[in-house]
Design a protein around this motif. Structure first.
Motif, PDB file in Angstrom:
ATOM      1  N   PHE A   1       0.834  -1.201   0.000  1.00 25.57           N
ATOM      2  CA  PHE A   1       0.000   0.000   0.000  1.00 25.57           C
ATOM      3  C   PHE A   1       0.871   1.254   0.000  1.00 25.57           C
ATOM      4  N   ARG A   2       1.910   1.241   0.856  1.00 25.07           N
ATOM      5  CA  ARG A   2       2.816   2.406   0.925  1.00 25.07           C
ATOM      6  C   ARG A   2       3.531   2.614  -0.403  1.00 25.07           C
ATOM      7  N   THR A   3       3.991   1.493  -0.979  1.00 18.71           N
ATOM      8  CA  THR A   3       4.699   1.578  -2.255  1.00 18.71           C
ATOM      9  C   THR A   3       3.798   2.208  -3.311  1.00 18.71           C
ATOM     10  N   SER A   4       2.534   1.749  -3.345  1.00 16.20           N
ATOM     11  CA  SER A   4       1.593   2.247  -4.347  1.00 16.20           C
ATOM     12  C   SER A   4       1.286   3.720  -4.138  1.00 16.20           C
ATOM     13  N   SER A   5       1.071   4.103  -2.873  1.00 15.76           N
ATOM     14  CA  SER A   5       0.725   5.509  -2.642  1.00 15.76           C
ATOM     15  C   SER A   5       1.926   6.421  -2.908  1.00 15.76           C
ATOM     16  N   THR A   6       3.148   5.915  -2.641  1.00 17.20           N
ATOM     17  CA  THR A   6       4.340   6.713  -2.965  1.00 17.20           C
ATOM     18  C   THR A   6       4.409   6.952  -4.470  1.00 17.20           C
ATOM     19  N   ALA A   7       4.099   5.890  -5.237  1.00 16.86           N
ATOM     20  CA  ALA A   7       4.149   6.017  -6.698  1.00 16.86           C
ATOM     21  C   ALA A   7       3.137   7.053  -7.184  1.00 16.86           C
ATOM     22  N   ILE A   8       1.959   7.084  -6.536  1.00 15.36           N
ATOM     23  CA  ILE A   8       0.938   8.055  -6.951  1.00 15.36           C
ATOM     24  C   ILE A   8       1.397   9.467  -6.614  1.00 15.36           C
ATOM     25  N   SER A   9       1.938   9.637  -5.407  1.00 16.72           N
ATOM     26  CA  SER A   9       2.326  10.993  -5.010  1.00 16.72           C
ATOM     27  C   SER A   9       3.548  11.481  -5.793  1.00 16.72           C
ATOM     28  N   ALA A  10       4.267  10.556  -6.412  1.00 17.11           N
ATOM     29  CA  ALA A  10       5.403  10.976  -7.240  1.00 17.11           C
ATOM     30  C   ALA A  10       4.917  11.637  -8.530  1.00 17.11           C
ATOM     31  N   ASN A  11       3.679  11.397  -8.896  1.00 10.58           N
ATOM     32  CA  ASN A  11       3.113  11.956 -10.136  1.00 10.58           C
ATOM     33  C   ASN A  11       1.759  12.580  -9.839  1.00 10.58           C
ATOM     34  N   LYS A  12       1.782  13.618  -8.998  1.00  8.12           N
ATOM     35  CA  LYS A  12       0.527  14.159  -8.455  1.00  8.12           C
ATOM     36  C   LYS A  12      -0.431  14.679  -9.527  1.00  8.12           C
ATOM     37  N   VAL A  13       0.100  15.453 -10.452  1.00 13.97           N
ATOM     38  CA  VAL A  13      -0.764  16.074 -11.468  1.00 13.97           C
ATOM     39  C   VAL A  13      -1.425  14.990 -12.314  1.00 13.97           C
ATOM     40  N   ARG A  14      -0.600  14.022 -12.695  1.00  9.28           N
ATOM     41  CA  ARG A  14      -1.117  12.948 -13.522  1.00  9.28           C
ATOM     42  C   ARG A  14      -2.204  12.176 -12.783  1.00  9.28           C
ATOM     43  N   ALA A  15      -1.936  11.879 -11.508  1.00 11.36           N
ATOM     44  CA  ALA A  15      -2.920  11.137 -10.712  1.00 11.36           C
ATOM     45  C   ALA A  15      -4.214  11.946 -10.588  1.00 11.36           C
ATOM     46  N   ALA A  16      -4.066  13.256 -10.368  1.00 11.56           N
ATOM     47  CA  ALA A  16      -5.257  14.108 -10.201  1.00 11.56           C
ATOM     48  C   ALA A  16      -6.089  14.120 -11.481  1.00 11.56           C
ATOM     49  N   LEU A  17      -5.406  14.221 -12.620  1.00 18.19           N
ATOM     50  CA  LEU A  17      -6.135  14.248 -13.907  1.00 18.19           C
ATOM     51  C   LEU A  17      -6.825  12.917 -14.162  1.00 18.19           C
ATOM     52  N   THR A  18      -6.144  11.836 -13.779  1.00 20.22           N
ATOM     53  CA  THR A  18      -6.747  10.520 -13.968  1.00 20.22           C
ATOM     54  C   THR A  18      -7.971  10.376 -13.075  1.00 20.22           C
ATOM     55  N   MET A  19      -7.831  10.891 -11.842  1.00 16.72           N
ATOM     56  CA  MET A  19      -8.934  10.835 -10.884  1.00 16.72           C
ATOM     57  C   MET A  19     -10.142  11.610 -11.396  1.00 16.72           C
ATOM     58  N   LEU A  20      -9.874  12.690 -12.121  1.00 15.17           N
ATOM     59  CA  LEU A  20     -10.946  13.581 -12.563  1.00 15.17           C
ATOM     60  C   LEU A  20     -12.059  12.814 -13.277  1.00 15.17           C
ATOM     61  N   GLY A  21     -11.674  11.848 -14.106  1.00 14.03           N
ATOM     62  CA  GLY A  21     -12.664  11.043 -14.813  1.00 14.03           C
ATOM     63  C   GLY A  21     -13.609  10.353 -13.842  1.00 14.03           C
ATOM     64  N   VAL A  22     -13.025   9.768 -12.792  1.00 14.34           N
ATOM     65  CA  VAL A  22     -13.841   9.058 -11.808  1.00 14.34           C
ATOM     66  C   VAL A  22     -14.650  10.064 -10.979  1.00 14.34           C
ATOM     67  N   ILE A  23     -14.011  11.195 -10.653  1.00 14.33           N
ATOM     68  CA  ILE A  23     -14.708  12.222  -9.865  1.00 14.33           C
ATOM     69  C   ILE A  23     -15.987  12.634 -10.591  1.00 14.33           C
ATOM     70  N   ILE A  24     -15.848  12.961 -11.874  1.00 12.49           N
ATOM     71  CA  ILE A  24     -17.007  13.401 -12.656  1.00 12.49           C
ATOM     72  C   ILE A  24     -18.043  12.278 -12.744  1.00 12.49           C
ATOM     73  N   GLY A  25     -17.579  11.073 -12.983  1.00 13.28           N
ATOM     74  CA  GLY A  25     -18.487   9.930 -13.096  1.00 13.28           C
ATOM     75  C   GLY A  25     -19.296   9.709 -11.827  1.00 13.28           C
TER      76      GLY A  25
END
Lengths: 226, 393
Positions: free
Chosen positions: B7-31
């Motif tokens: 879990f830590r490894t995965s969340s570190t990977a996400i926080s390493a690419n914050k903008v990208r993760a946020a944009l990817t999340m946007l699709g789910v957020i809107i949905g």
């Protein structure tokens, strides 16, 4: 384990790859033994088959024919998962290009094999710290990998290779990306580790580097020539 | 590697690419936002209608023209309308046993004018006891009386909204209003009861028929006695009206029947628009898959290294799968929070309600999307040959 049984024995190993319609015979019947405390250099030009041999010794690959005995146990038919578990326990890798995790502290990098071995966090930190002290980076525990020099990176990689107390340290051109002075320091470190009883295998095309080893094996056209 | 470390490894990977993760999340957020809001609107409408019905009082029976039912042509009921005063009398004579009160009902809409002010109101023509049947409470003045109904008197009882719009704070009693060029005298006002009633004007049904040139009744509203058996009473009423009309020319519905079919339609509608909104969630999922595939390729060397130091295919797959689930779950959570904010803001002008099941569903869906669209990239990562992966530039 009896002292006579080699840590790793490669018996008449052949490795053939099929690329398109052609079969590439990378290894054509290699025999080799690595015993506890050995310091072996595997030398060969590019295309000689030394990388393939290194992959087989490093349990990253299995032979097409022949046996690979790890502490007397044939691993040539192991599944990917079994190989991964065996690598974790028995092999410590040192790569030419260090292969550290980016933006990750030296401590975390060294801890990595222990995580896959499911060692508790407290014990992981303790062991990883000791290993970093051993390679002379006791004062760099929390530096990120991109803040280190090439020599320091390779020291972190060596600490990572040592951390699970593996049977073999397998180094692939460990000084290839370093300047002569730093390279010499790494060589000294390997010598020190061997004196401490670690079994080391260095794979290189560099004859000078190979000279530091007690035992030299030369590969050419997929065969051991001397 | 245990779950917490993965879990830590995965969340570190996400926080390493914050903008990208946020944009990817946007699709789910809107949905998720769209799904929850659509359900909230549908649920709000259902509850609104249920409440309106409950205010009518229970044990009401409606006799309406034509054969009713979901999917019938409503025009048929209007063009073939044969309901008339005669049928009110038939019910009074032959099915009186369980009835407490009943009223003929004529329904239309009209612009109501007083001096220079006008307001569009729903106009109901009722009998003198219509207030008892429909649970109307008089605020000022009085309700219609028998003689007024009989003589087609031009008198009106008006709802709160109509009164405020046309007369402001002054009393409308005794004033006159105009509908379709006919002058009506205001004789009473209703107490506040809810939007649908407050904008209403009640006049004698006989007057409604003549003023608006309506031939037949829109229906007959019957209030049963307290505790009267609904099914039995409905059958009695059916038999009474059948003396004159074919069974296809009218229908007898209980309040529960009507409420049930309205809710059925609204339920279907909610599901349909929720489903359409769900498509955006699917698109969000494809976005996750896309980014995860890019991420797997970018991190080929990392995968090689992890495998070299002992990561099993399962370890690698878990790491990437948790990463995509974290992205979708994060997006889902933000989507739900946004839906709550929007719901709160919307409540001042429209009734919306977020049911608990919608939240559970949205969470479930967002995690499901992460698993569904994260599995392929995760398997792809797990299958990477460590030798090839370590060589990857």
């Amino acid at each position: 384990m009896s002292k006579d049984i080699p840590i790793l024995a490669v018996k008449d190993v052949k490795k053939h790859y099929v690329v398109g319609s052609e079969t590439i015979k990378a290894l054509n019947g290699v025999n080799l033994e690595i015993k506890r405390g050995d310091f072996t250099a595997i030398i060969g030009k590019s295309g000689s088959g030394k990388s393939t041999l290194m992959h087989i010794i490093g349990l990253l690959d299995t032979p097409t024919k022949g046996q690979v005995l790890l502490k007397g146990k044939d691993i040539s038919k192991y599944t990917e998962t079994e190989l991964a578990l065996a690598r974790n326990k028995e092999i410590g890798f040192v790569f030419q290009s260090f292969n550290l995790l980016q933006r990750t502290s030296t401590l975390d990098n060294v801890e990595l094999p222990l995580k896959y071995a499911k060692v508790k966090k407290k014990d992981r930190i303790k062991t990883a710290t000791e290993m970093l002290q051993l390679v002379g980076l006791g004062d760099r525990l929390h530096n990120k990998s991109n803040e280190l020099s090439g020599g320091q990176k390779q020291r972190v990689a060596i600490a990572r290779a040592l951390v699970n107390d593996p049977s073999i340290i397998l180094a692939d051109e460990p000084t290839g990306n370093l300047d002569t002075k730093t390279g010499d320091e790494i060589i000294k470190l390997f010598k020190k580790l061997n004196k401490m009883g670690k079994t080391i295998v260095i794979v290189t095309h560099d004859e000078d580097l190979a000279k530091i080893a007690k035992k030299r094996i030369t590969i050419s056209d997929g065969l051991v020539v001397k | 590697m245990n779950f917490i470390d993965t879990f830590r490894t995965s969340s570190t990977a996400i926080s390493a690419n914050k903008v990208r993760a946020a944009l990817t999340m946007l699709g789910v957020i809107i949905g998720v936002f769209a799904v929850v809001m659509m359900v909230a609107l549908g649920q709000g409408a259902q509850n609104f209608i249920t409440d309106q019905f409950e205010q009518l009082g229970s044990n009401l029976i409606f006799v309406s023209p034509g054969k009713s039912g979901v999917g019938r042509d409503p025009a048929e009921a209007l063009t073939r309308n044969k309901l008339d005063d005669k049928h009110v009398d038939l019910i009074k004579t032959h099915a009186n046993e369980n009835i407490s009160a009943l009223s003929a009902w004529v329904s239309t809409g009209s612009t109501v004018v007083h001096k220079n002010k006008s307001y569009f109101a729903s106009v109901s023509g009722l009998d003198y006891n219509g207030n008892e049947v429909m649970n109307y409470e008089i605020d000022k003045g009085r309700f219609l009386i028998r003689s007024e109904v009989k003589s087609k008197a031009k008198v009106a009882v008006i709802g709160k909204l109509v009164s405020e719009e046309l007369f402001g704070q002054s009393s409308p009693i005794g004033e006159s209003i105009k509908m379709d060029n006919n002058s009506y005298k205001v004789i009473g006002t209703f107490k506040e009861k809810g939007q649908n009633y407050d904008n209403g004007v009640i006049i004698p049904y006989t007057s409604a028929k003549s003023t608006f040139s309506i031939k037949n009744l829109s229906g007959i509203v019957i209030k049963l006695k307290e505790g009267a058996p609904v099914e039995v009473s409905m059958n009695q009423i059916k038999r009474a009206v059948s003396r004159d009309l074919n069974k296809d020319d009218f229908s007898v519905l209980s309040q529960q029947d009507i409420l049930g079919s309205i809710q059925e339609i609204l339920g279907m509608l909610t599901l349909a628009i929720g489903g359409i909104a769900g498509i955006s969630l699917l698109v969000g999922g494809i976005g996750i898959m896309n980014i995860m595939l890019v991420s797997v390729t970018e991190r080929t060397r990392e995968i090689g290294l992890r495998k070299a130091v002992g990561a099993t295919p399962f370890n690698i797959a878990s790491q990437f799968l948790i990463e995509s689930v974290l992205i979708s779950f994060g997006g889902g959570s933000i989507g739900i929070i946004l839906a709550f904010i929007a719901n709160f803001a919307a409540q001042s002008f429209i009734r919306t309600e977020i049911p608990i099941w919608a939240i559970a569903l949205a969470f479930g869906f967002s995690v499901g999307v992460g698993i569904l669209f994260g599995t392929y990239p995760a398997i792809k990562a797990a299958k990477k040959d460590p030798i090839e992966a370590l060589r990857y530039e």
